[in-house]
Design an enzyme around this catalytic site. Sequence first.
Site, short mmCIF file in Angstrom:
data_model
loop_
_atom_site.label_atom_id
_atom_site.label_comp_id
_atom_site.label_asym_id
_atom_site.label_seq_id
_atom_site.Cartn_x
_atom_site.Cartn_y
_atom_site.Cartn_z
N THR A 147 0.68 -1.11 0.29
CA THR A 147 -0.28 -0.11 -0.26
C THR A 147 1.18 1.33 0.42
O THR A 147 0.36 1.79 -0.72
CB THR A 147 -0.66 0.33 1.03
OG1 THR A 147 -2.00 -0.69 1.08
CG2 THR A 147 -2.17 0.92 1.48
N HIS B 78 1.67 1.72 -3.05
CA HIS B 78 0.97 2.69 -3.88
C HIS B 78 0.44 3.88 -4.04
O HIS B 78 0.26 4.66 -5.07
CB HIS B 78 -0.35 1.34 -3.96
CG HIS B 78 -0.82 0.83 -4.72
ND1 HIS B 78 -0.70 0.55 -6.27
CD2 HIS B 78 -0.93 -0.62 -4.36
CE1 HIS B 78 -1.18 -0.74 -6.37
NE2 HIS B 78 -1.55 -1.93 -4.87
N CYS C 160 -22.36 3.80 11.20
CA CYS C 160 -22.02 3.58 9.73
C CYS C 160 -22.78 1.99 10.37
O CYS C 160 -23.31 1.25 11.22
CB CYS C 160 -21.03 3.43 8.83
SG CYS C 160 -19.82 1.65 8.78
N CYS D 10 -20.84 -0.81 10.39
CA CYS D 10 -20.41 -0.60 12.46
C CYS D 10 -21.61 -1.23 12.78
O CYS D 10 -21.54 -2.08 13.89
CB CYS D 10 -20.06 0.65 12.52
SG CYS D 10 -17.52 1.08 12.28
#
Length: 342
Positions: free
Chosen positions: A39, A42, A93, A96
């Site tokens: 990552t 990236h 959310c 979650c």
Amino acid sequence: MLAAHYAGNRTMTVEEAEPSSPGRGQVQIAVAYNGICGTDLHILSGHMDARVDVPAIIGHEMSGTIAALGEGVEGWAVGDPVTVMPLAWDGTCPACLAGNRHICQNLDFVGIDSPGALQGRWNVDAGLLVPLPASLSLQHAALVEPTAVAVHDVRRAELEPGQKAVVIGGGPIGVLIAAVARSFGGDVVVIELDPKRRERIAELGFTVLDARDDTVGRVEEWTGGAGADVVFEVSGAAAAVLGAVDYAKVRGTLVVVAIHPEPRPVNLQRIFWRELRLLGARVYQREDFDTAVALLDAGDIPADALITKTVPLAEIQSAFDALNGGEAMKILVDVQAGQETA
């Protein structure tokens, strides 16, 4: 202190900065080591500029010791060895509320979406801390986070003792998945293109196949014509995704681990014909971190074989360049090196 910044244009810079005191509910960590992962590569390539503010202090594979406690922090002491599970969720959310906080729909991945560990002193919420045993070296502990990724991948696959697993891609995460699967009782074959990586993987006791050979035929021979129980796609290559289903048995499982920057063709006919299960595996949960710590502490993870070298923070650009060139497996950054003179 010294801090490393992603400055855009494939460049990392190291600059002096004043550390700030930890806020309420935070701890300040003296970061010992930080591993560089895919990552991070990236990010350096600019693929995540829409998400990462520039300049940015990145880094999330880390180990260190607590240097200071913010107001209201209990249960921790200065000097405690720790790592960080770098996921901050909102708790409100739908994901979650359904119990999937680790893939919160508004997730703050610390070290990507907010400042990370490539700095001499790092303030984080105390709730993100994971304790480390004194018997685990801080160098090896910098591999807890990627090991937790592998643990989560293997658990998502529901791999059982005695089952056969194919790992496509022999980079750091691929090797960690192979090691975790073996520790869970799986029988593992790794498929890798690079000859140097194949040699290193074979030295760890794994059967490793050259990706250019008839790997499907070899897996069929290995499984008595049935196919593997689980296939992990870790390479990130389009051809690997398309062919991954060919290794799986009837009602086998394919776990997509690699980050694919664009949509890939998938052989849905094979998925239909063999009633295959296709799973994504993104990050990890707290129990994955606890298991990762235990596996590293027990020596079940080949940490020394994975760590190609360690470089001081001032040489971080060279570490990224080496990883981009395919010259290394895992490079650690010694974050404290040079901090005394800053």
